[in-house]
Design a protein around this motif. Structure first.
Motif, PDB file in Angstrom:
ATOM      1  N   ALA A 166     -47.630  -3.110  22.942  1.00 58.24           N
ATOM      2  CA  ALA A 166     -49.186  -3.191  22.358  1.00 58.24           C
ATOM      3  C   ALA A 166     -49.355  -2.375  21.306  1.00 58.24           C
ATOM      4  O   ALA A 166     -50.078  -2.455  20.351  1.00 58.24           O
ATOM      5  CB  ALA A 166     -49.996  -2.741  23.530  1.00 58.24           C
ATOM      6  N   PHE A 167     -48.508  -1.350  21.167  1.00 56.68           N
ATOM      7  CA  PHE A 167     -48.436  -0.255  20.050  1.00 56.68           C
ATOM      8  C   PHE A 167     -47.822  -0.783  18.909  1.00 56.68           C
ATOM      9  O   PHE A 167     -47.903  -0.303  17.861  1.00 56.68           O
ATOM     10  CB  PHE A 167     -47.894   0.926  20.861  1.00 56.68           C
ATOM     11  CG  PHE A 167     -49.006   1.871  21.469  1.00 56.68           C
ATOM     12  CD1 PHE A 167     -49.812   2.427  21.128  1.00 56.68           C
ATOM     13  CD2 PHE A 167     -48.677   1.732  22.840  1.00 56.68           C
ATOM     14  CE1 PHE A 167     -50.643   3.348  21.855  1.00 56.68           C
ATOM     15  CE2 PHE A 167     -49.535   2.404  23.890  1.00 56.68           C
ATOM     16  CZ  PHE A 167     -50.592   3.247  23.302  1.00 56.68           C
ATOM     17  N   LEU A 168     -46.934  -1.983  19.221  1.00 62.66           N
ATOM     18  CA  LEU A 168     -46.517  -2.427  17.861  1.00 62.66           C
ATOM     19  C   LEU A 168     -47.338  -3.360  17.139  1.00 62.66           C
ATOM     20  O   LEU A 168     -47.295  -3.500  15.952  1.00 62.66           O
ATOM     21  CB  LEU A 168     -45.237  -3.044  18.619  1.00 62.66           C
ATOM     22  CG  LEU A 168     -44.231  -2.718  18.901  1.00 62.66           C
ATOM     23  CD1 LEU A 168     -42.852  -3.637  19.449  1.00 62.66           C
ATOM     24  CD2 LEU A 168     -43.615  -1.707  18.285  1.00 62.66           C
ATOM     25  N   THR A 169     -48.361  -3.755  17.658  1.00 63.62           N
ATOM     26  CA  THR A 169     -49.220  -4.781  16.924  1.00 63.62           C
ATOM     27  C   THR A 169     -50.907  -4.482  17.532  1.00 63.62           C
ATOM     28  O   THR A 169     -51.457  -4.557  16.407  1.00 63.62           O
ATOM     29  CB  THR A 169     -48.862  -6.428  17.365  1.00 63.62           C
ATOM     30  OG1 THR A 169     -48.843  -6.261  18.760  1.00 63.62           O
ATOM     31  CG2 THR A 169     -47.578  -6.789  16.840  1.00 63.62           C
ATOM     32  N   THR A 170     -51.071  -4.732  18.539  1.00 66.40           N
ATOM     33  CA  THR A 170     -52.425  -4.621  18.935  1.00 66.40           C
ATOM     34  C   THR A 170     -53.242  -3.405  18.344  1.00 66.40           C
ATOM     35  O   THR A 170     -54.410  -3.322  18.136  1.00 66.40           O
ATOM     36  CB  THR A 170     -52.797  -4.893  20.569  1.00 66.40           C
ATOM     37  OG1 THR A 170     -52.153  -6.004  21.052  1.00 66.40           O
ATOM     38  CG2 THR A 170     -54.083  -4.787  20.963  1.00 66.40           C
ATOM     39  N   VAL A 171     -52.370  -2.446  19.027  1.00 64.82           N
ATOM     40  CA  VAL A 171     -53.126  -0.933  18.242  1.00 64.82           C
ATOM     41  C   VAL A 171     -53.204  -0.947  17.008  1.00 64.82           C
ATOM     42  O   VAL A 171     -54.241  -0.323  16.636  1.00 64.82           O
ATOM     43  CB  VAL A 171     -52.302   0.207  19.155  1.00 64.82           C
ATOM     44  CG1 VAL A 171     -53.055   1.779  18.617  1.00 64.82           C
ATOM     45  CG2 VAL A 171     -52.547   0.312  20.628  1.00 64.82           C
ATOM     46  N   PRO A 172     -52.284  -1.064  16.330  1.00 66.52           N
ATOM     47  CA  PRO A 172     -52.442  -0.976  14.662  1.00 66.52           C
ATOM     48  C   PRO A 172     -53.616  -2.064  14.480  1.00 66.52           C
ATOM     49  O   PRO A 172     -54.149  -1.763  13.416  1.00 66.52           O
ATOM     50  CB  PRO A 172     -50.953  -1.433  14.234  1.00 66.52           C
ATOM     51  CG  PRO A 172     -50.211  -0.820  15.317  1.00 66.52           C
ATOM     52  CD  PRO A 172     -50.995  -1.214  16.423  1.00 66.52           C
ATOM     53  N   ALA A 173     -53.537  -3.054  14.931  1.00 65.76           N
ATOM     54  CA  ALA A 173     -54.761  -3.987  14.199  1.00 65.76           C
ATOM     55  C   ALA A 173     -56.093  -3.322  14.688  1.00 65.76           C
ATOM     56  O   ALA A 173     -57.039  -3.540  13.959  1.00 65.76           O
ATOM     57  CB  ALA A 173     -54.442  -5.185  15.136  1.00 65.76           C
ATOM     58  N   GLU A 174     -56.262  -2.819  15.835  1.00 73.86           N
ATOM     59  CA  GLU A 174     -57.352  -2.337  16.354  1.00 73.86           C
ATOM     60  C   GLU A 174     -57.852  -1.040  15.058  1.00 73.86           C
ATOM     61  O   GLU A 174     -59.066  -0.784  15.047  1.00 73.86           O
ATOM     62  CB  GLU A 174     -57.533  -1.634  17.850  1.00 73.86           C
ATOM     63  CG  GLU A 174     -57.359  -2.727  18.550  1.00 73.86           C
ATOM     64  CD  GLU A 174     -57.113  -2.392  20.084  1.00 73.86           C
ATOM     65  OE1 GLU A 174     -57.674  -3.097  21.013  1.00 73.86           O
ATOM     66  OE2 GLU A 174     -56.672  -1.547  20.465  1.00 73.86           O
ATOM     67  N   VAL A 175     -56.923  -0.221  14.988  1.00 72.66           N
ATOM     68  CA  VAL A 175     -57.204   0.558  13.879  1.00 72.66           C
ATOM     69  C   VAL A 175     -57.467   0.102  12.493  1.00 72.66           C
ATOM     70  O   VAL A 175     -58.290   0.717  12.053  1.00 72.66           O
ATOM     71  CB  VAL A 175     -55.896   1.492  13.814  1.00 72.66           C
ATOM     72  CG1 VAL A 175     -56.105   2.456  12.413  1.00 72.66           C
ATOM     73  CG2 VAL A 175     -55.381   2.379  14.945  1.00 72.66           C
TER      74      VAL A 175
END
Length: 243
Positions: A194-203
């Motif tokens: 999730a920290f590879l794609t989802t979290v950066p996208a949310e940022v």
């Protein structure tokens, strides 16, 4: 790059993969299904970041870390260890291939397209802010790949392990909310996909602040330290080709 036909074929293959993913997502949204908390174009941002990670893996990570196996099998790791350069640094940065460049270009294009087609288009500084978690995501991805590659000191054939890791990372092409609670926990706290794609996208879209960037930075630092310690531990068990 002198093998132009191969490069063109690779580019078309990358484009086909991206088109297939976007087609699947479009069908889901057309049929009324929506990932919780994610509009269509917001989901495109996640796909763009996954494509970016895939391109970086293909160009920089895989061609370097896959050679650890060859060095151990052939005994050429001895020559690397004798050089006055840090062995992990040399094994991680020596090779670069162009095969992931199309994915990187497609990822940037898709990210810009999705960002400008949101209900509230992203300001320019949102992309710059998003580079921080993307940088930490690359560090996390590197640490995972290097840890798997290090196991070749004991198991000379780790191809299956790398394929398993790649399969798990494939989950990153969709937002974390697409998965059941148990899998969401696994992909966040056990294997931090999730920290590879989802979290950066949310940022990037403004839903996560500095606290989550700091959390991702801490995870990246912890995994990098872990991969470093694991490599030093593995070297103590490496018997070399001459012994």
């Amino acid at each position: 790059m002198e093998y132009r036909a191969n490069f063109i074929t690779s580019t078309l293959y990358a484009l086909g993969q991206l088109a297939g993913t976007l087609f699947t997502i479009d069908v889901l949204y057309d049929k009324g299904y929506q990932f919780t908390g994610w509009t269509l174009n917001q989901t495109y941002i996640v796909v763009a970041l996954f494509t970016l990670m895939d391109g970086i893996t293909t160009s920089a990570l895989s061609p370097n870390l896959s050679r650890i196996v060859q060095h151990v099998q052939r005994g050429t790791l001895d020559f690397i260890l004798l050089k006055p350069v840090d062995s992990q640094f040399q094994l991680s940065t020596r090779n670069l291939t162009p095969w992931g460049f199309p994915n990187i270009a497609f990822a940037v294009a898709l990210l810009l397209y999705a960002g400008t087609h949101l209900e509230h288009p992203l300001p320019w500084y949102a992309y710059l802010l998003g580079m921080l978690p993307v940088f930490f995501a690359v560090a996390i991805l590197y640490a995972l790949w290097f840890a798997v590659g290090t196991t070749t000191v004991w198991f000379t054939k780790v191809w299956n392990a790398t394929e398993v890791l790649r399969s798990f990372i494939e989950a990153g092409k969709f937002p974390a909310s697409a998965f059941p609670t148990a899998l969401r926990f696994f992909f966040t706290f056990i294997l931090p996909v999730a920290f590879l794609t989802t979290v950066p996208a949310e940022v990037i879209r403004g839903d996560r602040g500095p606290r989550f960037i700091a959390l991702e930075a801490a995870i990246a630092a912890l995994l990098l330290l872990g991969s470093r310690l694991f490599w030093r531990f593995a070297l103590r068990h490496y018997t070399s080709a001459s012994s």
